[in-house]
Scaffold this motif. Structure first.
Motif: not given
Length: 272
Positions: A141-147, A175-187, A189-195
């Motif tokens: 569930y939640g956001l991590h299940s979508r990545m 990558r997003p499981r739902e295959r959203f385009a890699i744009d600035s907004s998607m980047l 979200i991905i960048a917040d994996h630093v923690p």
């Protein structure tokens, strides 16, 4: 409007947007979910790009509080300076009167034929040749299940316990499981994996809560996967600092990111 990972909605005012919070853009235990910080930055980027009609150059978010579902986050866009080629903008994200995050940014593009990069993508196996990485919460569930995450170097999830990475470096294909385009907004979200790199660097079941998140866009090109070259620079006094370089599959440098965070070590099963 292009399809987004989150539900950003327009109003009659081109400078006011809103985003209903649902569990699929949140993290945490089912009874204590809150908006993923990268979604706050990403939604602000989406609002600013649509308000100004210009692409993102850089954006930095300061996280002030938590927003929990099923609340609605309002995003107010301010553009105090707009020139021929670039705009300086700001977003205040709030739930009612409670400010959740503030984002400052520059947007635009100048006519130029110059396009170079000096930072090169590290040599790693292809995503399909890397082991899947399961988030430490192992929740469906939640956001991590979508990545979808593949580990090219280092330790991600519970396998990091007792396996400190001496150089503090973690390489992930994301990558997003739902295959959203890699744009600035998607980047964003991905960048917040630093923690996620904190536990890898320390060799403990550790992570953190972001205090800020800065994203700098170089060039966005089509790609299915993003290679995240994640580096934890240091921890002290309960805080940590990290950086990330984001590459397309063909080696193109898409963006760079950095953030500071509160370091949290999870000692018990209940902490999950």
């Amino acid at each position: 409007m292009d399809r987004l990972f989150f539900d950003l909605r327009a109003t009659h005012n081109p400078h006011r947007w809103f985003m209903p919070l649902t569990p699929d853009v949140c993290v945490g235990r089912p009874d204590e979910m809150f908006m993923f910080g990268g979604v706050g930055l990403a939604s602000a980027i989406g609002a600013m790009e649509r308000t100004t009609g210009r692409p993102l150059i850089w954006a930095t978010a300061q996280y002030l509080s938590y927003a929990k579902p099923p609340s609605v986050v309002d995003l107010d866009v301010w553009v105090p300076a707009a020139g021929k080629y670039n705009s300086q903008a700001r977003v205040i994200g709030h739930v009612g009167d409670k400010e959740i995050f503030t984002v400052n940014a520059a947007l635009g593009a100048r006519p130029s034929e110059l396009s170079r990069q000096w930072l090169t993508m590290p040599k790693v196996p292809r995503p399909e040749d890397c082991e899947p990485g399961e988030h430490w919460r192992a929740a469906h569930y939640g956001l991590h299940s979508r990545m979808e995450v593949r580990v090219a170097k280092g330790h991600y999830g519970f396998d990091r316990q007792g396996a400190a990475e001496e150089d503090g470096r973690l390489l992930l294909w994301v990558r997003p499981r739902e295959r959203f385009a890699i744009d600035s907004s998607m980047l964003a979200i991905i960048a917040d994996h630093v923690p996620s790199g904190i536990g890898n660097a320390l060799g403990q079941n550790a992570g953190g809560n972001s205090l800020d998140n800065t994203l700098r866009i170089r060039r966005i090109v089509p790609t299915e996967w993003v290679l995240c070259d994640l580096r934890i620079l240091g921890v002290h006094g309960g805080f940590g600092h990290g950086a990330m370089y984001l590459f397309a599959q063909d080696g193109e440098l898409l963006a760079t990111a950095s953030q500071s965070l509160i370091v949290r070590v999870r000692e018990t099963v209940e902490d999950r």
